[in-house]
Enzyme design. Structure first.
Site, PDB file in Angstrom:
ATOM      1  CG  ASP A  28      33.342 -39.759  40.193  1.00  0.00           C
ATOM      2  OD1 ASP A  28      32.818 -40.334  41.159  1.00  0.00           O
ATOM      3  OD2 ASP A  28      33.411 -40.257  39.055  1.00  0.00           O
ATOM      4  CG  ASN A  36      36.267 -51.361  42.420  1.00  0.00           C
ATOM      5  OD1 ASN A  36      37.344 -51.566  42.962  1.00  0.00           O
ATOM      6  ND2 ASN A  36      35.310 -50.673  42.978  1.00  0.00           N
ATOM      7  CG  HIS A  41      35.535 -54.740  45.200  1.00  0.00           C
ATOM      8  ND1 HIS A  41      34.844 -53.604  44.886  1.00  0.00           N
ATOM      9  CD2 HIS A  41      34.824 -55.765  44.661  1.00  0.00           C
ATOM     10  CE1 HIS A  41      33.766 -53.911  44.194  1.00  0.00           C
ATOM     11  NE2 HIS A  41      33.738 -55.224  44.040  1.00  0.00           N
ATOM     12  CG  ASP A  45      39.356 -51.114  49.150  1.00  0.00           C
ATOM     13  OD1 ASP A  45      38.406 -50.426  48.715  1.00  0.00           O
ATOM     14  OD2 ASP A  45      39.198 -52.135  49.853  1.00  0.00           O
ATOM     15  CD  GLU A  71      33.105 -44.068  41.933  1.00  0.00           C
ATOM     16  OE1 GLU A  71      32.485 -43.856  40.887  1.00  0.00           O
ATOM     17  OE2 GLU A  71      32.717 -44.894  42.769  1.00  0.00           O
TER      18      GLU A  71
END
Length: 161
Positions: A28, A36, A41, A45, A71
């Protein structure tokens, strides 16, 4: 995730039938929500893509890598015991921590937390394998993040007296 589920089923059956170890690492991205929320975002990404490229470059040809959730990523390690999966995960953790993310003005680094489990040391079925790796991942988060934790062993071998 469907791809992973199918491969897990197949690899687990193969390991059980063949009598060999099958390890699973679940990782994770640490503090991903902060990235984020702070940078957007698209930046998030970019982080996920760079992590995926790095992990793919470091794992072996027969290992199975997939995105598991937001994630979270999973890696299946056929014919790999818990100690070896731990070592591979540790190398991946270190490699990801060195990835520069951002532009030339500002670069950041991200870290990963890992939970590692193994059939048949820590789990006797597919569900337990995932659950025990997930539990070990939570232990890594609770230990301060940016580390690898092993799942609890289900059985111990006693040395002869």
């Amino acid at each position: 995730r469907d791809y992973f589920s199918e491969r897990l089923k197949t690899e687990f059956q193969n390991a059980k039938k063949g009598g060999y170890k099958l390890s699973l690492a679940m990782c994770d991205v640490d503090n991903f929500k902060v990235f984020n929320d702070t940078y957007g975002h698209l930046f998030g990404d970019e982080i996920l893509k760079k992590i995926a490229w790095t992990i793919k470059a470091y794992i072996r040809k027969g290992d199975i890598f997939a995105r598991y959730g937001g994630e979270e990523f999973v890696i299946l390690f056929p014919r790999t015991d818990l100690a070896e999966a731990f070592e591979i995960s540790e190398r991946l953790r270190q490699a990801v921590a060195k990835i520069p993310i951002g532009d030339t003005k500002e670069t950041y680094t991200v870290t990963l937390s890992f939970g590692v489990s193994c059939f048949d040391d820590c789990a006797t079925n597919e569900r337990e394998l995932v659950r025990s790796a997930d539990h070990a991942l939570y232990k890594a988060k609770a230990a301060g993040r940016n580390c690898v934790m092993k799942a609890k062993l289900q059985k111990t071998t006693e040395s002869p007296k």
